[in-house]
Write a protein that holds these residues in place. Structure first.
Motif, mmCIF file in Angstrom:
data_model
loop_
_atom_site.group_PDB
_atom_site.id
_atom_site.type_symbol
_atom_site.label_atom_id
_atom_site.label_comp_id
_atom_site.label_asym_id
_atom_site.label_seq_id
_atom_site.Cartn_x
_atom_site.Cartn_y
_atom_site.Cartn_z
ATOM 1 N N LEU A 270 -4.420 1.542 5.469
ATOM 2 C CA LEU A 270 -3.999 0.418 6.313
ATOM 3 C C LEU A 270 -2.835 -0.345 5.677
ATOM 4 N N ARG A 271 -2.731 -0.278 4.359
ATOM 5 C CA ARG A 271 -1.590 -0.891 3.673
ATOM 6 C C ARG A 271 -0.368 0.032 3.666
ATOM 7 N N HIS A 272 -0.584 1.300 4.054
ATOM 8 C CA HIS A 272 0.502 2.283 4.139
ATOM 9 C C HIS A 272 0.448 2.927 5.528
ATOM 10 N N PRO A 273 0.829 2.174 6.573
ATOM 11 C CA PRO A 273 0.660 2.655 7.950
ATOM 12 C C PRO A 273 1.414 3.947 8.248
ATOM 13 N N ASP A 274 2.481 4.221 7.508
ATOM 14 C CA ASP A 274 3.206 5.473 7.723
ATOM 15 C C ASP A 274 2.352 6.665 7.311
ATOM 16 N N VAL A 275 1.613 6.525 6.227
ATOM 17 C CA VAL A 275 0.727 7.605 5.774
ATOM 18 C C VAL A 275 -0.458 7.734 6.731
#
Length: 418
Positions: A270-275
């Protein structure tokens, strides 16, 4: 400069982000303040020590040491003996070998892979149940991912694997919490009171498991408790107390760390929405992604129960026989001498020989199951939750500095896809 850094690491105020403290700790690869434990925080040194037969996991080899909150925590009369996790060879090897027969290769090579569809079914049912609290435009107050998914999933699976009634969760949950808390080297805890509470929980869990094992001996099934109780294989058998200790270890370790792995994983995504979006489109990414998570946010941060059986020299520092040692796995996992850009979450990282599941003879016994559970859980959450987002960042964490993970993870989403 390092005075007080251990107390800062153990301080709950730093639980949400201990990594700057680990970075500071690595500047002195073997840290000792003159009173407390010897703390090793760099990757190559930790990895070497995990494979060093001079390092004991049995706290009975530990000499009385000032500032060591774990010294003297031994089983009393009528208590369960140490699990194989806290033993050295040859006792460790014998018990782990017997435990592995109904769990994995070579005797049970398809046990975990054969659970794949059952795992998918449980994941599907739990995600279906998230729809009522999805928040956002769909209403509701949000989803507590820990209470509604990350905890019930591995608990359900370890119960099925062992043959423990899932409806008994309310009984063993309190004992499991107490025993997990006992791993935490909390310097402010009343050692005598904590040992009393821990001993009581261990005894009650042992009595509960003794009843289940007696039942399995009379009416065996295809679960692990039945197979362990039958004691099949090469003339080796466990004593009743060893069996109870092993069953307790499997029940607790079989869900405690996986709860953290799944929750830390979803928080990181959720802190890395691209991943997260990429995982939704490429479910096979889950395999390398979980390995990177085990490096980046390991569910077990440090091992505080190691003891040299003789003087050991590490980075020019002599650690004396019987001295308490801590191995800070999470610090080693972000050692720039081992990993390029270690503070970057990168599921495409090519060389991820992390310490997240330990290494050597005490590497995580349940690693195959934990990996599969996390891969299925995170890939399905990514696929089915539409527009998921954090409602509380950083979330509230568990008190435990060893088993670090959010106590709650409140999220919202617009919809739960079929």
């Amino acid at each position: 400069m390092k005075q007080g850094i251990l107390s800062q690491i153990l301080d709950y105020a730093n639980r949400a982000n201990p990594y700057p403290l680990y970075e500071e700790l690595r500047r002195t690869p073997v840290f000792h303040d003159g009173e407390g434990p010897y703390v090793v925080s760099t990757y190559h040194e930790i990895h070497g020590l995990l494979h060093d037969p001079r390092l004991s996991s049995d706290t009975r080899n530990r000499g009385a040491a000032a500032g060591d909150p774990l010294a003297g925590q031994e089983e009393g009369e009528g208590q369960l003996p140490p699990s194989f996790l806290k033993l050295d060879p040859p006792e460790h090897d014998r018990l782990r070998r017997m435990t592995n027969r109904p769990f994995g290769p070579p005797h049970s090579p398809r046990r975990i892979d054969g659970m794949r569809e059952e795992l998918r079914s449980v994941v599907k049912g739990l995600i279906d149940g998230l729809a009522d609290g999805r928040g956002g435009s769909g209403g509701g107050d949000g989803i507590d991912l820990v209470e509604q998914f990350s905890y019930p999933f591995p608990v359900t699976m370890i119960c099925r694997l062992l043959g423990v009634p899932r409806e008994d969760e309310a009984r063993f949950h309190v004992w499991a919490d107490t025993l997990a808390a006992s791993l935490d080297p909390d310097p402010d805890a009343d050692a005598e009171q904590r040992e009393k509470v821990t001993s009581s929980a261990r005894m009650e869990l042992g009595m509960y498991l003794a009843g289940l094992i007696e039942e399995r001996r009379k009416n065996p099934g295809d679960d692990m408790l039945s197979q362990l109780a039958a004691g099949h294989g090469q003339g080796e058998t466990m004593s009743t107390m060893e069996l109870l200790s092993t069953a307790a270890l499997l029940l607790i370790a079989g869900h405690e760390t996986t709860v953290n792995l799944i929750t830390n994983g979803m928080l990181t995504l959720l802190r890395h929405p691209d991943v997260l979006e990429r995982l939704r489109r490429e479910p096979r990414l889950a395999v390398p992604l979980v390995e990177e998570l085990l490096r980046y946010e390991p569910p077990v941060q440090l091992l505080p129960q190691r003891t040299p059986l003789s003087d050991i020299e590490v980075c020019g520092v002599t650690i004396p026989k019987g001295a308490p040692m801590w191995l800070v796995l999470a610090a080693g996992n972000r050692d720039p001498q081992r990993f390029e850009n270690p503070d970057r979450f990168d599921p495409d990282r090519k060389d991820v020989q992390h310490l997240g599941l330990g290494s050597g003879i005490h590497s995580c016994f349940g690693a195959p199951l934990a990996r599969l559970e996390a891969q299925l859980a995170l890939s399905e959450l990514a696929r089915r939750l539409h527009n998921p987002r954090l409602l509380d960042d950083p979330p509230p964490y568990r008190r435990n500095a060893v088993l670090r993970g959010p106590r709650h993870l409140m999220i919202a989403c617009d919809d739960v896809r079929p």
